[in-house]
Structure formats: C-alpha cells, structure tokens
Scaffold this active site. Structure first.
Site, PDB file in Angstrom:
ATOM      1  N   ASP A  70      77.252  25.881  27.813  1.00 49.33           N
ATOM      2  CA  ASP A  70      77.725  25.323  29.076  1.00 49.33           C
ATOM      3  C   ASP A  70      77.577  23.802  29.038  1.00 49.33           C
ATOM      4  O   ASP A  70      76.720  23.244  28.344  1.00 49.33           O
ATOM      5  CB  ASP A  70      76.984  25.920  30.269  1.00 49.33           C
ATOM      6  CG  ASP A  70      75.495  25.609  30.282  1.00 49.33           C
ATOM      7  OD1 ASP A  70      74.860  25.775  29.217  1.00 49.33           O
ATOM      8  OD2 ASP A  70      74.967  25.214  31.340  1.00 49.33           O
ATOM      9  N   GLU A 134      72.097  26.414  30.860  1.00 50.05           N
ATOM     10  CA  GLU A 134      71.068  25.396  30.645  1.00 50.05           C
ATOM     11  C   GLU A 134      71.296  24.173  31.522  1.00 50.05           C
ATOM     12  O   GLU A 134      70.344  23.539  31.977  1.00 50.05           O
ATOM     13  CB  GLU A 134      71.045  24.993  29.164  1.00 50.05           C
ATOM     14  CG  GLU A 134      69.770  24.274  28.735  1.00 50.05           C
ATOM     15  CD  GLU A 134      69.782  22.778  29.003  1.00 50.05           C
ATOM     16  OE1 GLU A 134      68.696  22.168  28.982  1.00 50.05           O
ATOM     17  OE2 GLU A 134      70.877  22.209  29.242  1.00 50.05           O
TER      18      GLU A 134
END
Length: 379
Positions: A70, A134
């Site tokens: 991500d 994250e």
C-alpha cells in the site's frame, strides 16, 4: 532466468494500491510466488488486503521477510514530472508512487527469495508477509497476518523488514529498533464567562497552557545506549472560540510522544495523569485524557542476526551500516513480538513526496543483499 526486481517494482507501481485499496499488487505477487512453488494465502481482515507466502516445510528453520504494497496518496498529480502510477524508467531512475516506499523493497526480497529457492533450495523455509495497511491504521495489516500465523502454527525464526532505511547511500543505515509512539488527546473543561470578569469564570486555556508547560519543562530523558532522547511535541491547541471577549468553556490539545526504551506507554501515561491531577486541584477545571498508542519501543540487540545482515550489506556495498533506532514507526513494531526483527532497505529521500523515484541500480543491489542474507542464513 532470474526474476528482475526492477521490472517487478515497475509492475507493482502500476497497481494503484493507495491504502486500503489492493489495486492488483497482491494479486500480482501471489501469481509470481505461486509459480515459484510458494504456498500463498490471502489473509484479508476488515477489508484490508494481506498476503502470506511460504516455501518449505512448516516448523523448519525459517527466514522471514516483511513489507507492504500500500502507498500514500499521490497529492497533486499535476505536480508530478511523470504520471504517479506509470512505473516509468528514465535514464536509470524508476518513477512512481511506491518506488521508494516500498514496492521496490518488496520486489527485491520477492525476487531474491524466488531465485534462491529455484536455484539452491535450502534446508529450511522462507516466509513472506506482505500487507496492504502499513500506511494506514495498521490494525488489520501485519497484526492480522501475525494473528493468523499464530492460529495456524506458522513461525519465522527471524524477520527482515524491507523499509527504506538509508539516509544518503545504500548501506549506510539499518534499523535495529524503533522508538515507541503515543498520542495524548487532552480536553480541559472550565466555566465560560466574560473576559472582563474572569473571577466569574474558570479559564480552561490557562489551565491547559500550564499543563502543557509542565509537560514540556524538562526532557523525558537524556537518551539510552541505543536510543536518542525521547521527544514530546505539542501538535495542536484549539478552543473553537471566535469571540475576543468570551472566556471559552473548553479547550483541547494534542500531544505526540516518541519514546525510547527507558519508558513504556503506561509509565508515560501515569506521569501525565499525575500532572493532570495537580492542574485540576490548582485550577478547579476538569481534564480528560484519551491516549492512543501506536507501538512500544523495541530493540533487537547486536548479535548473530544483526551481524549476518551487516555482513551482507558490507559485502555487496562496501559500506558499514550504522545501527540505528531513529525514525518513525513501521510494521517491525508488531513483528518484534513474534521473532527477532531488523529493517534494511533503500535510500528513502523521496518517500511520500511528489516525484517519488529511485535509482534502478539500488533495487538490483538490494536484491543482491537480500540474496546474500538468505545464503548466509541457510549456509
């Protein structure tokens, strides 16, 4: 035929995986890893995409890698020199969101692991944990993977997180720990009144300023053997009062603390509540405190694992890495409860910026470092 980490990074950048959207990145990695003999499992939780991949027998000596696909939002797309999800390579530089943080790191350890098990299958296992959360809240990313692993009896002997760790030159820093992070949300309730008649009111701003003054009067500590001094920063103060002649009823502030291994979050909260009790007694106001803990401080002491990774870095770059605990938080703060964990990756100068980019030579060399770590670990 070896797996090209630069091409894989470019392919991952073309997956628009802004947290928490998967964007095709984990689908791509699952396809690549499955073709190389890795057993892959999607461990999605509450809409957050995660991927677990293992090569080798469960319960064997296991080297683990951790990373995330991500990325943060692109910001003003018109301000980019290259299209943010182009994955363009121009004059030896790869452009795009995630080029540094950290699709390149994921591509490097995936390529190293695939080549290693294909050409020199080890007596042991390799586990890859790759999350899509994250850059977001972090509650359903690495934590979801670790919860699933515990339930399934999966375990890593050690884990290397591929976050960008180097300030200037590839190889100049690795992270052997991180400071803890916590946030105080303070609200002081007083009595509203006319500013010309303060004796008829209780000014919450005065109480709040006094409280914040005591919090910042002295440093929390002077640092420890492996950590810099802890820091406490006031990040906002607000009362929402548009009138210059009204003492407001309430005032709020936010305080962020990055703390070393001299403290726990509970110890710091107890200290803050002691100061709050003093202020309430002195001012007659009421102070509420809401605490959010992002992670505790941790340290992987210098030893076999630290030396193994350091040797690999020196062998491939000629640079001796500084052992650091600086910076913000990463998923290592969760992995440290599972096994010894270190962080090593690329130079992070452009992460989260417009025109995020990285030299392709760094990605290739990072793969070589990770490959050497695997060879030495299983030697």
């Amino acid at each position: 035929m070896t797996l090209d980490p630069v091409q894989l990074t470019a392919d991952l950048i073309r997956c628009p995986s802004v947290t928490p959207v998967e964007g095709g990145a984990l689908v791509l990695l699952e396809r690549v890893l499955s073709a190389a003999g890795f057993a892959c499992t999607r461990v999605d939780r509450n809409g957050t995409p995660n991927l677990f991949a293992r090569w080798g027998a469960k319960g064997a000596k296991t080297f683990g890698f951790n990373g995330h696909t991500d990325v943060v939002p692109v910001g003003d797309a018109a301000a980019w020199t290259q299209e943010p999800f182009s994955g363009a390579v121009i004059e030896g530089v790869l452009w795009g969101r995630g080029a540094t943080d950290m699709k390149s790191g994921v591509a490097a350890f995936v390529a190293a692991a695939v080549d290693f098990v294909t050409t020199t299958p080890p007596e042991g296992a390799i586990i890859l944990t790759i999350t899509g959360d994250e850059e977001g809240p972090g509650k359903d990313g690495a934590l979801a993977l670790l919860d699933w692993m515990k339930a399934e009896g999966e375990a890593m002997s050690v884990c290397l997180v591929g976050e960008p760790t180097c300030p200037e030159t590839l190889g100049d820093m690795m992270k052997i720990g991180r400071r803890g992070s916590m946030t105080f949300y303070l609200e002081v309730e007083g009595v509203q009144g006319h500013s010309a008649y303060p004796h008829r009111a209780k000014n919450p701003l005065h109480a709040l300023v006094e409280l914040l003054g005591r919090m910042t009067a002295e440093p929390l500590d002077r640092g420890t053997e492996h950590f810099e001094p802890s820091t406490l920063q006031i990040t906002t103060i607000d009362c929402g009062n548009p009138a210059n002649n009204v003492i407001p009823a309430k005032a709020r502030a936010t305080v962020n603390i990055r703390f070393n291994d001299a403290h726990s979050s509970a110890k710091i909260e107890d200290w803050a509540r002691g100061l709050i009790a003093e202020i309430e007694a002195e001012t007659g106001t009421r102070v509420s405190l809401c605490t959010e803990v992002s992670g505790e401080s941790f340290l992987t002491p210098p030893g076999d694992f630290v030396e193994l990774v350091s040797r690999a870095v020196v062998s491939e770059t000629g640079v001796v890495p500084v052992l650091s605990t600086s910076g913000g938080t990463s998923d290592a703060r969760f992995v440290k409860d599972h096994c010894p964990v270190l962080e090593f990756g690329l130079v992070g100068k452009t992460m989260h910026q417009v025109d995020e980019r990285i030299e392709v030579a760094q990605i290739t060399r990072l793969k070589a470092i990770y490959a050497r770590c695997l060879r030495d670990f299983f030697a």
